[in-house]
Design a protein around this motif. Structure first.
Motif, PDB file in Angstrom:
ATOM      1  N   ILE A 210      -5.618   7.517  -1.561  1.00 39.75           N
ATOM      2  CA  ILE A 210      -5.700   6.833  -2.853  1.00 39.75           C
ATOM      3  C   ILE A 210      -6.873   5.855  -2.873  1.00 39.75           C
ATOM      4  O   ILE A 210      -7.647   5.810  -3.836  1.00 39.75           O
ATOM      5  N   ILE A 211      -7.025   5.079  -1.801  1.00 39.00           N
ATOM      6  CA  ILE A 211      -8.155   4.136  -1.719  1.00 39.00           C
ATOM      7  C   ILE A 211      -9.474   4.886  -1.861  1.00 39.00           C
ATOM      8  O   ILE A 211     -10.385   4.461  -2.574  1.00 39.00           O
ATOM      9  N   GLY A 212      -9.590   6.016  -1.182  1.00 35.68           N
ATOM     10  CA  GLY A 212     -10.817   6.803  -1.240  1.00 35.68           C
ATOM     11  C   GLY A 212     -11.103   7.328  -2.630  1.00 35.68           C
ATOM     12  O   GLY A 212     -12.221   7.205  -3.147  1.00 35.68           O
ATOM     13  N   GLU A 213     -10.092   7.895  -3.261  1.00 32.46           N
ATOM     14  CA  GLU A 213     -10.274   8.481  -4.593  1.00 32.46           C
ATOM     15  C   GLU A 213     -10.624   7.422  -5.634  1.00 32.46           C
ATOM     16  O   GLU A 213     -11.558   7.605  -6.439  1.00 32.46           O
ATOM     17  N   VAL A 214      -9.889   6.320  -5.629  1.00 36.24           N
ATOM     18  CA  VAL A 214     -10.110   5.291  -6.649  1.00 36.24           C
ATOM     19  C   VAL A 214     -11.430   4.563  -6.406  1.00 36.24           C
ATOM     20  O   VAL A 214     -12.173   4.272  -7.353  1.00 36.24           O
ATOM     21  N   SER A 215     -11.745   4.267  -5.139  1.00 33.75           N
ATOM     22  CA  SER A 215     -12.997   3.572  -4.833  1.00 33.75           C
ATOM     23  C   SER A 215     -14.206   4.429  -5.198  1.00 33.75           C
ATOM     24  O   SER A 215     -15.245   3.909  -5.602  1.00 33.75           O
TER      25      SER A 215
ATOM     26  N   ILE B 162     -14.915  -2.631  -0.410  1.00 32.23           N
ATOM     27  CA  ILE B 162     -13.490  -2.736  -0.091  1.00 32.23           C
ATOM     28  C   ILE B 162     -13.352  -2.656   1.423  1.00 32.23           C
ATOM     29  O   ILE B 162     -13.859  -1.728   2.048  1.00 32.23           O
ATOM     30  N   ILE B 163     -12.699  -3.648   2.009  1.00 32.80           N
ATOM     31  CA  ILE B 163     -12.404  -3.631   3.449  1.00 32.80           C
ATOM     32  C   ILE B 163     -10.918  -3.374   3.603  1.00 32.80           C
ATOM     33  O   ILE B 163     -10.096  -4.156   3.121  1.00 32.80           O
ATOM     34  N   ASN B 164     -10.559  -2.280   4.266  1.00 34.38           N
ATOM     35  CA  ASN B 164      -9.143  -1.985   4.470  1.00 34.38           C
ATOM     36  C   ASN B 164      -8.714  -2.330   5.893  1.00 34.38           C
ATOM     37  O   ASN B 164      -9.099  -1.661   6.848  1.00 34.38           O
ATOM     38  N   CYS B 165      -7.929  -3.385   6.000  1.00 29.50           N
ATOM     39  CA  CYS B 165      -7.428  -3.828   7.313  1.00 29.50           C
ATOM     40  C   CYS B 165      -5.966  -3.444   7.518  1.00 29.50           C
ATOM     41  O   CYS B 165      -5.426  -3.657   8.607  1.00 29.50           O
ATOM     42  N   THR B 166      -5.339  -2.937   6.478  1.00 26.34           N
ATOM     43  CA  THR B 166      -3.915  -2.661   6.594  1.00 26.34           C
ATOM     44  C   THR B 166      -3.659  -1.395   7.403  1.00 26.34           C
ATOM     45  O   THR B 166      -4.447  -0.438   7.356  1.00 26.34           O
ATOM     46  N   ALA B 167      -2.568  -1.395   8.161  1.00 25.19           N
ATOM     47  CA  ALA B 167      -2.206  -0.228   8.974  1.00 25.19           C
ATOM     48  C   ALA B 167      -0.775  -0.371   9.456  1.00 25.19           C
ATOM     49  O   ALA B 167      -0.264  -1.488   9.602  1.00 25.19           O
TER      50      ALA B 167
ATOM     51  N   LEU C 178     -10.314   9.645   3.631  1.00 26.77           N
ATOM     52  CA  LEU C 178     -11.288   8.691   3.107  1.00 26.77           C
ATOM     53  C   LEU C 178     -12.689   9.304   3.068  1.00 26.77           C
ATOM     54  O   LEU C 178     -13.390   9.215   2.053  1.00 26.77           O
ATOM     55  N   LEU C 179     -13.087   9.929   4.155  1.00 27.48           N
ATOM     56  CA  LEU C 179     -14.428  10.518   4.213  1.00 27.48           C
ATOM     57  C   LEU C 179     -14.590  11.668   3.221  1.00 27.48           C
ATOM     58  O   LEU C 179     -15.670  11.891   2.681  1.00 27.48           O
ATOM     59  N   ASN C 180     -13.504  12.396   2.984  1.00 25.32           N
ATOM     60  CA  ASN C 180     -13.560  13.518   2.048  1.00 25.32           C
ATOM     61  C   ASN C 180     -13.655  13.058   0.591  1.00 25.32           C
ATOM     62  O   ASN C 180     -14.235  13.755  -0.249  1.00 25.32           O
ATOM     63  N   SER C 181     -13.071  11.883   0.297  1.00 27.02           N
ATOM     64  CA  SER C 181     -12.989  11.448  -1.099  1.00 27.02           C
ATOM     65  C   SER C 181     -14.071  10.455  -1.497  1.00 27.02           C
ATOM     66  O   SER C 181     -14.448  10.379  -2.665  1.00 27.02           O
ATOM     67  N   ASN C 182     -14.590   9.689  -0.565  1.00 26.02           N
ATOM     68  CA  ASN C 182     -15.626   8.705  -0.887  1.00 26.02           C
ATOM     69  C   ASN C 182     -16.731   8.785   0.163  1.00 26.02           C
ATOM     70  O   ASN C 182     -16.548   8.341   1.300  1.00 26.02           O
ATOM     71  N   SER C 183     -17.869   9.309  -0.223  1.00 25.71           N
ATOM     72  CA  SER C 183     -18.982   9.484   0.716  1.00 25.71           C
ATOM     73  C   SER C 183     -19.633   8.166   1.108  1.00 25.71           C
ATOM     74  O   SER C 183     -20.399   8.111   2.063  1.00 25.71           O
ATOM     75  N   ASN C 184     -19.327   7.096   0.366  1.00 26.19           N
ATOM     76  CA  ASN C 184     -19.833   5.761   0.705  1.00 26.19           C
ATOM     77  C   ASN C 184     -18.793   4.996   1.515  1.00 26.19           C
ATOM     78  O   ASN C 184     -18.335   3.924   1.104  1.00 26.19           O
ATOM     79  N   SER C 185     -18.406   5.561   2.645  1.00 22.29           N
ATOM     80  CA  SER C 185     -17.367   4.958   3.487  1.00 22.29           C
ATOM     81  C   SER C 185     -17.825   4.842   4.938  1.00 22.29           C
ATOM     82  O   SER C 185     -18.482   5.734   5.457  1.00 22.29           O
TER      83      SER C 185
ATOM     84  N   VAL D 182       0.805  -1.227   0.000  1.00 27.48           N
ATOM     85  CA  VAL D 182       0.000   0.000   0.000  1.00 27.48           C
ATOM     86  C   VAL D 182       0.838   1.277   0.000  1.00 27.48           C
ATOM     87  O   VAL D 182       0.282   2.377  -0.065  1.00 27.48           O
ATOM     88  N   THR D 183       2.161   1.147   0.063  1.00 23.73           N
ATOM     89  CA  THR D 183       3.002   2.336  -0.125  1.00 23.73           C
ATOM     90  C   THR D 183       3.187   2.639  -1.610  1.00 23.73           C
ATOM     91  O   THR D 183       3.732   3.687  -1.968  1.00 23.73           O
ATOM     92  N   ASP D 184       2.739   1.731  -2.465  1.00 25.93           N
ATOM     93  CA  ASP D 184       2.796   1.900  -3.915  1.00 25.93           C
ATOM     94  C   ASP D 184       1.434   2.394  -4.399  1.00 25.93           C
ATOM     95  O   ASP D 184       0.489   1.617  -4.543  1.00 25.93           O
ATOM     96  N   GLN D 185       1.321   3.687  -4.650  1.00 23.97           N
ATOM     97  CA  GLN D 185       0.036   4.279  -4.997  1.00 23.97           C
ATOM     98  C   GLN D 185      -0.539   3.722  -6.295  1.00 23.97           C
ATOM     99  O   GLN D 185      -1.750   3.500  -6.406  1.00 23.97           O
ATOM    100  N   GLN D 186       0.320   3.468  -7.267  1.00 19.99           N
ATOM    101  CA  GLN D 186      -0.156   2.922  -8.542  1.00 19.99           C
ATOM    102  C   GLN D 186      -0.674   1.502  -8.357  1.00 19.99           C
ATOM    103  O   GLN D 186      -1.657   1.101  -8.996  1.00 19.99           O
ATOM    104  N   ALA D 187      -0.038   0.740  -7.451  1.00 25.60           N
ATOM    105  CA  ALA D 187      -0.481  -0.638  -7.188  1.00 25.60           C
ATOM    106  C   ALA D 187      -1.879  -0.645  -6.571  1.00 25.60           C
ATOM    107  O   ALA D 187      -2.705  -1.502  -6.902  1.00 25.60           O
ATOM    108  N   ILE D 188      -2.149   0.305  -5.668  1.00 25.09           N
ATOM    109  CA  ILE D 188      -3.491   0.424  -5.082  1.00 25.09           C
ATOM    110  C   ILE D 188      -4.506   0.685  -6.185  1.00 25.09           C
ATOM    111  O   ILE D 188      -5.553   0.037  -6.266  1.00 25.09           O
ATOM    112  N   LYS D 189      -4.183   1.642  -7.044  1.00 24.74           N
ATOM    113  CA  LYS D 189      -5.076   2.026  -8.147  1.00 24.74           C
ATOM    114  C   LYS D 189      -5.337   0.826  -9.067  1.00 24.74           C
ATOM    115  O   LYS D 189      -6.493   0.534  -9.411  1.00 24.74           O
TER     116      LYS D 189
END
Length: 290
Positions: free
Chosen positions: A86-91, A57-62, A138-145, A39-46
């Motif tokens: 990135i997760i928020g924007e792409v999702s 999408i369930i994000n458990c990573t931290a 996340l909340l700013n980029s995807n309202s379905n979160s 998840v440090t690779d932004q393109q890989a997330i996308k």
């Protein structure tokens, strides 16, 4: 068929979701690990999110090494903050609903009543600050979160406080444990089942996906000292446990002295009953010993 992407399936919560996900019928789960998605690779997330038409999408990573985060600030920020942006924007672009797990460390622990979701945040560690920034992105980029804040997470998987206290209790005759930090342990399997319940309710349209922040831990309150005594008692460990103050166990990152979470919102909206922490601890110990 409903499609669910689980990011960070190698951690405690990710593994519990993996072991319980079959409770949802006609649902295809895709699990990623650090090897398959860094998840440090932004393109890989996308690329991963766009690879399939995921409904959830369930994000458990931290980044959860609380003390190391004080030094590894860039890495903690990349995982806890930037990755969520990135997760928020792409999702949002793929119309995927997101469930993300956060922490009680977004509060400073100076309150004396259980924290509700709308209480002012005031993190006092790099870990807490980066987790809060991730929530906001996340909340700013995807309202379905949905963001689920939890505390004192432990599991039959991975490294955690329960396993550490069992190991130290069998290795030592005497152990000092902090008594002036109060919160509530959370059995990861309980949290995993609640997350799956939220998705299942949305799928069967019994309870619609209700975006926002929720608090979840097991019921009850204890200190780390109380928690340790219960762990040792259930394992018949005879190690003498001594209560010590926070000042006698200095750490790089300050811990909240009070991090009890009010679970009224998630109980009311999702119609759940939450197990008492000692009952869930018994289940965990039984599984560890079986």
């Amino acid at each position: 068929m409903t499609k669910v992407l689980v990011i960070g399936s190698e951690g405690q919560l990710g593994q519990d979701i993996k072991s319980s996900h079959t409770v949802i019928n006609n649902c295809n789960f895709h699990f990623t690990s650090i090897e398959s998605l860094n998840v440090t690779d932004q393109q890989a997330i996308k690329n991963t999110i766009e690879a399939d038409n995921y409904d959830y999408i369930i994000n458990c990573t931290a980044y959860t090494a609380v003390d190391k985060a004080e030094e590894e600030t860039i890495l903690a920020n990349e995982i806890n903050h930037i990755a969520l942006k990135i997760i928020g924007e792409v999702s949002a672009s793929t119309n995927s609903k997101v469930i993300h797990v956060s922490t009680d460390y977004v509060f400073d622990g100076k309150q004396h009543r259980p924290y509700i979701e709308s209480d002012d945040t005031c993190p006092n560690s790099v870990y807490g600050k980066t987790k809060l920034q991730g929530e906001q992105e996340l909340l700013n980029s995807n309202s379905n979160s949905i963001i689920v804040r939890t505390s004192w997470l432990y599991s039959i998987y991975g490294n955690n406080f329960v396993k550490t206290m069992i190991r130290l209790g069998t290795e030592r005759e005497q152990l000092g444990v902090i008594f002036d930090q109060v919160g509530t342990p959370t059995f990861s399997n309980d949290l995993a089942n609640v997350i799956l319940h939220i998705i299942n309710c949305d799928i069967d349209q019994s309870i619609p996906f209700s975006s926002g922040i929720y608090h979840y831990s097991n019921e009850g309150v204890c200190s780390w000292y109380d928690f340790t005594l219960a762990i040792h008692q259930l394992n018949n460990i005879s190690c003498k446990v001594l209560p010590i103050e926070t000042k006698d166990y200095p750490t790089a990152a300050p811990r909240p002295h009070y991090s009890v979470l009010n679970k009224g919102k998630i109980k009311d909206i999702y119609k759940i009953q939450i197990p008492y922490w000692k009952d869930s601890l018994k289940k965990c110990i039984k599984e560890l010993n079986s």
